[in-house]
Write a protein that holds these residues in place. Structure first.
Motif, short mmCIF file in Angstrom:
data_model
loop_
_atom_site.label_atom_id
_atom_site.label_comp_id
_atom_site.label_asym_id
_atom_site.label_seq_id
_atom_site.Cartn_x
_atom_site.Cartn_y
_atom_site.Cartn_z
N MET A 1 0.86 -1.21 0.00
CA MET A 1 0.00 0.00 0.00
C MET A 1 0.88 1.24 0.00
N THR A 2 0.63 2.14 -0.97
CA THR A 2 1.44 3.35 -1.07
C THR A 2 1.04 4.33 0.02
N ALA A 3 1.89 5.37 0.17
CA ALA A 3 1.65 6.34 1.25
C ALA A 3 0.39 7.16 1.00
N ASN A 4 -0.06 7.30 -0.28
CA ASN A 4 -1.23 8.13 -0.58
C ASN A 4 -2.55 7.37 -0.37
N TYR A 5 -2.47 6.06 -0.17
CA TYR A 5 -3.68 5.27 -0.04
C TYR A 5 -4.05 5.11 1.43
N LEU A 6 -5.38 5.13 1.67
CA LEU A 6 -5.90 5.00 3.03
C LEU A 6 -6.71 3.72 3.12
N LYS A 7 -6.46 2.92 4.14
CA LYS A 7 -7.21 1.69 4.37
C LYS A 7 -8.32 1.96 5.39
N MET A 8 -9.56 1.65 5.02
CA MET A 8 -10.67 1.91 5.94
C MET A 8 -11.87 1.06 5.53
N PRO A 9 -12.83 0.85 6.46
CA PRO A 9 -14.05 0.13 6.11
C PRO A 9 -14.98 0.97 5.23
N LEU A 10 -15.78 0.30 4.41
CA LEU A 10 -16.73 0.99 3.52
C LEU A 10 -18.16 0.66 3.95
N LEU A 11 -19.01 1.68 3.93
CA LEU A 11 -20.43 1.53 4.26
C LEU A 11 -21.25 1.83 3.01
N PRO A 12 -21.89 0.82 2.38
CA PRO A 12 -22.71 1.09 1.20
C PRO A 12 -24.05 1.74 1.59
N LEU A 13 -24.43 2.80 0.87
CA LEU A 13 -25.67 3.53 1.14
C LEU A 13 -26.71 3.21 0.07
N ARG A 14 -27.99 3.20 0.46
CA ARG A 14 -29.07 2.93 -0.49
C ARG A 14 -29.87 4.21 -0.73
N GLY A 15 -29.85 4.69 -2.00
CA GLY A 15 -30.64 5.85 -2.38
C GLY A 15 -30.19 7.14 -1.71
N LEU A 16 -28.94 7.20 -1.29
CA LEU A 16 -28.45 8.37 -0.55
C LEU A 16 -27.00 8.62 -0.90
N ILE A 17 -26.65 9.90 -1.01
CA ILE A 17 -25.26 10.28 -1.25
C ILE A 17 -24.87 11.33 -0.21
N VAL A 18 -23.76 11.13 0.45
CA VAL A 18 -23.25 12.07 1.45
C VAL A 18 -22.13 12.89 0.81
N PHE A 19 -22.27 14.23 0.88
CA PHE A 19 -21.25 15.12 0.33
C PHE A 19 -20.31 15.58 1.45
N PRO A 20 -19.11 16.02 1.10
CA PRO A 20 -18.21 16.60 2.11
C PRO A 20 -18.89 17.78 2.82
N SER A 21 -18.57 17.92 4.11
CA SER A 21 -19.10 18.99 4.98
C SER A 21 -20.54 18.76 5.40
N VAL A 23 -23.46 16.92 7.57
CA VAL A 23 -23.62 16.20 8.84
C VAL A 23 -25.05 15.68 8.86
N LEU A 24 -25.21 14.36 8.94
CA LEU A 24 -26.56 13.79 8.91
C LEU A 24 -26.58 12.43 9.59
N HIS A 25 -27.80 11.97 9.89
CA HIS A 25 -28.00 10.67 10.53
C HIS A 25 -28.26 9.61 9.48
N LEU A 26 -27.73 8.40 9.72
CA LEU A 26 -27.97 7.25 8.87
C LEU A 26 -28.48 6.11 9.76
N ASP A 27 -29.48 5.35 9.27
CA ASP A 27 -29.95 4.16 9.97
C ASP A 27 -29.33 2.95 9.29
N VAL A 28 -28.58 2.15 10.04
CA VAL A 28 -27.83 1.02 9.50
C VAL A 28 -28.38 -0.26 10.11
#
Length: 778
Positions: A1-21, A23-28
């Motif tokens: 893994m290169t220094a520019n890559y970040l390892k993290m978990p992914l959460l798939p969303l249904r019918g929703l897109i979160v933009f930078p900045s 703040v909202l609630h998600l039901d998982v």
């Protein structure tokens, strides 16, 4: 893994897109999503949020998720009473998935942060002002947004964040929002958003015009209603010669000209008098009108004359159905008795067999043979008693039950009435429809059948009822007692071949606009379809495959005018239908240790069942897998106990149950399996595994086992024999008590199989297991 890559978990969303900045609630609630949250909380609380391409996918793969998303931080997690988790997240920056590291338990990705590209400051400032102005105009025509929304975005001075916040407030398609998210150039992002807002404003403007037209139309309708009411008053004052009086006269004429008996005519006239007195605007008016219409439409005395000619009936049955000799013989016996007794009273026929074997078409043939009208109702999924007996006439929308509806369609009092899928009725708090069906099918009661809607008794004693079912296990005993069962098993290959040549191919050639001169299907190709493209007891799947061949041939003939005829060979079959879906002959390619072939009886006919057993060092536990039902699990326990009691005779280690774990598995775990006939198969596989002696691959077996090793009788031998024949088995081990059932198996099947009746499991093992001095031939 290169220094520019970040390892993290992914959460798939249904019918929703979160933009930078944002703040909202998600039901998982999905397990994999909750696992991603937990892993993020154990690390630095950062998580990658990306939207699914399809909202209805409950278990998306990496291919179903957009690669561009937002890296967010989890601020708070709250567990809800229903098991889901409410998560507060804050978006930070855009990122792109480089690759997926994990997909099974949860999604783990390597992601690369995507920097925003900001252009010339003057151009950007101009675009921001234009965007705010267009958004303000959009809010004015939109009913969903308020001026407060504009105030929340008006103070944002960063162009990229401004575009993101405005996008989050718009009612856009998921694809449009994802397009904005994937736009890293801020100038380009604002340009795209301006185009989208312009289109949305046009749509809202058109919607507003449509709303105004609807309002105008409603005002016009109300005006017409007022004028019509005035007209009614005028007609009433003038004697109503052409208004409601005309309608009443029409109803009276229908009643007088119908075939209703005198008592029903009296009831209809009484209801007509009530209808005349009730205001037409009253809800009760339509209820009374519908009731009178039903009384008039039902056949009360009209009947067709029976024309039972045995030679004609036999000819019709033979023309419509190939094979099924015993079934057709029983139907002819039934018709002969009807002709001699001149009455319908007697057993109700119930045709039992897997899908696609011709139960419904047999009922139609009976109707054609005796010149009666035919009507069919499907009982699948009915769980309300009112579906059979009808609803009471106390509310708008009430209607008669399925029986009365069928009689109305039949137009005579003596039709052939098919009750299709009678075993698929269920019951709940609204009643038990099978109990209501008892009155319909009981010859001692159905001459006075009472429908809650009709209220007056109706004579069903002249109706020839025929029921069909795939499986009788779920039919209540009292209902089963009123029916005579006629079993229709699956077809042999030879019968399927003749059915295809005589019925299916001519039918599909005609339906697809072809003629016999334009297409020819060779006999070997039909056998290839039967053996390698279908696996069924009936011929419904075979007909679908023949239809596919005809459609593709029709397309080729139309596309290539130089061709005037297509001959379907084995090679053409594979070219049109692709590689074979099934392997002809499902027996093992060589003798196996711990793998026995059992014979099963399912709702789709007979089938073969592979049962595998293995053992390995352990503490003596017994593991059962393959979605086995309770009866089958008990068979496994009984087989295990029998083997433990006979270790010395079977040459098995006496303490094997302390040294080894036993695993019994029946493949195809997604299919539930149950029934009492797998006992000897499980025991044979268990002994084979523990002794190391292979089981002969050409041997199939069926029978229940007792703790003393006795082999008990089973059902469905005919269907099981057909499946063994299809699979290429040559020997069938069966309980001695079932020897009498061998006669029911078609001769063409009996010739290719050796039937060995047994009383005890020792006989089974002697036949099925390869002897120690016998070569293990494949």
């Amino acid at each position: 893994m290169t220094a520019n890559y970040l390892k993290m978990p992914l959460l798939p969303l249904r019918g929703l897109i979160v933009f930078p900045s944002m703040v909202l609630h998600l039901d998982v609630g999905r397990d994999k999503s909750i696992a991603s949250l937990e892993q993020a909380m154990l690390a630095d609380q950062y998580i990658f949020l990306a939207s699914q391409k399809k909202m209805n996918s409950d278990d998306p793969s990496s291919a179903d998720i957009y690669n561009i998303g937002t890296v967010a931080k989890i601020k708070q997690i709250t567990k809800l009473p229903n098991g889901t988790q409410r998560v507060l997240v804050e978006g930070f920056y855009r990122a792109e998935v480089i690759r997926y590291l994990e997909e099974e338990e949860n999604f783990i990705v390597e992601a690369e942060e995507k920097e925003e590209i900001v252009g010339d400051s003057y151009e950007t400032e101009a675009l921001m002002r234009t965007l705010l102005e267009q958004f303000q105009q959009y809010i004015k025509v939109s009913r969903k947004l308020t001026d407060e929304t504009f105030e929340t975005v008006g103070d944002i001075d960063h162009p990229g964040r401004l575009a993101d916040m405005i996008t989050s407030h718009l009612s856009l398609k998921l694809d449009d929002k994802q397009e904005i998210l994937e736009c890293f150039d801020v100038t380009e992002r604002i340009h795209k958003l301006l185009d989208i807002i312009a289109d949305e404003r046009k749509i809202l403007s058109i919607e507003k015009k449509i709303g105004q037209k609807i309002k105008t139309s409603m005002e016009k309708t109300q005006k017409e209603y007022y004028l019509r009411e005035q007209l009614k008053v005028i007609q009433k004052e003038l004697g109503d010669r052409d208004g409601r009086t005309g309608e009443l006269e029409q109803l009276r004429t229908k009643i007088e000209q119908s075939d209703m008996p005198e008592r029903i005519t009296t009831v209809a006239m009484k209801e007509l008098g009530r209808y005349e007195k009730v205001p037409q605007s009253s809800a009760e008016s339509s209820v009374i009108r519908n009731y009178i219409e039903w009384l008039v439409a039902l056949p009360w005395q009209t009947k067709t004359e029976d024309n039972i000619q045995m030679k004609k009936a036999e000819k019709v049955l033979n023309a419509d159905h190939y094979g099924l000799e015993k079934v057709k013989e029983r139907i002819l016996e039934y018709l002969a008795v009807q002709k001699l007794t001149n009455t319908i009273k007697g057993p109700i026929l119930c045709l039992v067999g897997p899908p696609g074997v011709g139960k419904t078409s047999l009922a139609k043939s009976i109707a054609n043979a005796i010149d009666r009208n035919f009507v069919r109702i499907s009982l699948g999924g009915i769980r309300d008693e009112a579906e059979i007996r009808g609803h009471r006439r106390t509310y708008i929308g009430a209607m008669p039950g399925r029986i009365m509806q069928g009689m109305r369609r039949a137009e005579t009092v003596n039709p052939v009435f098919l009750l299709d899928e009678i075993e698929k009725m269920s019951n709940d708090f609204r009643g038990d429809p099978s109990s209501a069906m008892l009155e319909v099918l009981d010859p001692e009661q159905n001459h006075n059948f009472s429908d809650h809607y009709i209220e007056e008794t109706y004579d069903l004693s002249n109706v020839l009822f025929i029921a069909t079912a795939n499986n009788i296990n779920s039919i209540p005993e009292p209902l089963l007692d009123r029916m005579e069962l006629i079993s229709i098993p699956g077809y042999t290959e030879v019968e399927k071949l003749h059915i295809a040549k005589r019925h299916l191919i001519p039918k599909q050639i005609k339906e697809n606009g072809l003629t016999k001169s334009k297409i020819q299907i060779r006999e070997s190709s039909i056998m290839k379809l039967i053996r390698t493209y279908t696996r069924e007891a009936g011929v419904r799947g075979l007909e679908r495959q023949i239809a596919t061949l005809c459609r593709k041939a029709a397309k080729e003939l139309v596309s290539d005018e130089s061709k005037d005829r297509i001959i379907i060979t084995d090679r053409i079959v594979e070219e049109y239908l692709g590689k074979p879906a099934y392997r002809y002959g499902l027996i093992e390619e060589e003798n196996q240790v711990g793998a026995a072939t059992g014979l099963a009886y399912t709702t789709a006919g007979g089938d073969i069942l592979s049962i595998e057993v293995t053992h390995y060092p352990g503490k003596g536990s017994l593991k059962l897998t393959g979605k086995l039902g309770g009866v089958m699990q008990e068979s496994a326990q009984a087989a295990f106990s029998y083997v433990r009691s006979r270790t010395e005779q079977l040459n098995i280690e006496p303490d094997f149950y302390e040294k080894y774990d036993i695993h019994i598995h029946v493949p195809a775990g997604a299919t539930p399996k149950d029934g009492p006939s797998a006992g000897i198969t499980i025991a044979t596989a268990l002994v084979s595994s523990l002794t190391g002696r292979p089981i002969k691959r050409e041997v199939g077996m069926t029978g229940e086992i007792t703790l003393r090793g006795r082999v008990l009788p089973i059902g469905g031998l005919k269907e099981k024999a057909l499946s063994a024949h299809r699979a290429g088995l040559t020997t069938i081990i069966l309980p001695e008590d079932n020897e009498k059932d061998i006669e029911d198996i078609p001769e063409s099947v009996r010739e290719g199989l050796q039937f060995i009746p047994v009383k005890h499991l020792d006989e089974v093992l002697e036949i099925a297991l390869v002897k120690e001095d016998e070569p293990n031939e494949s």
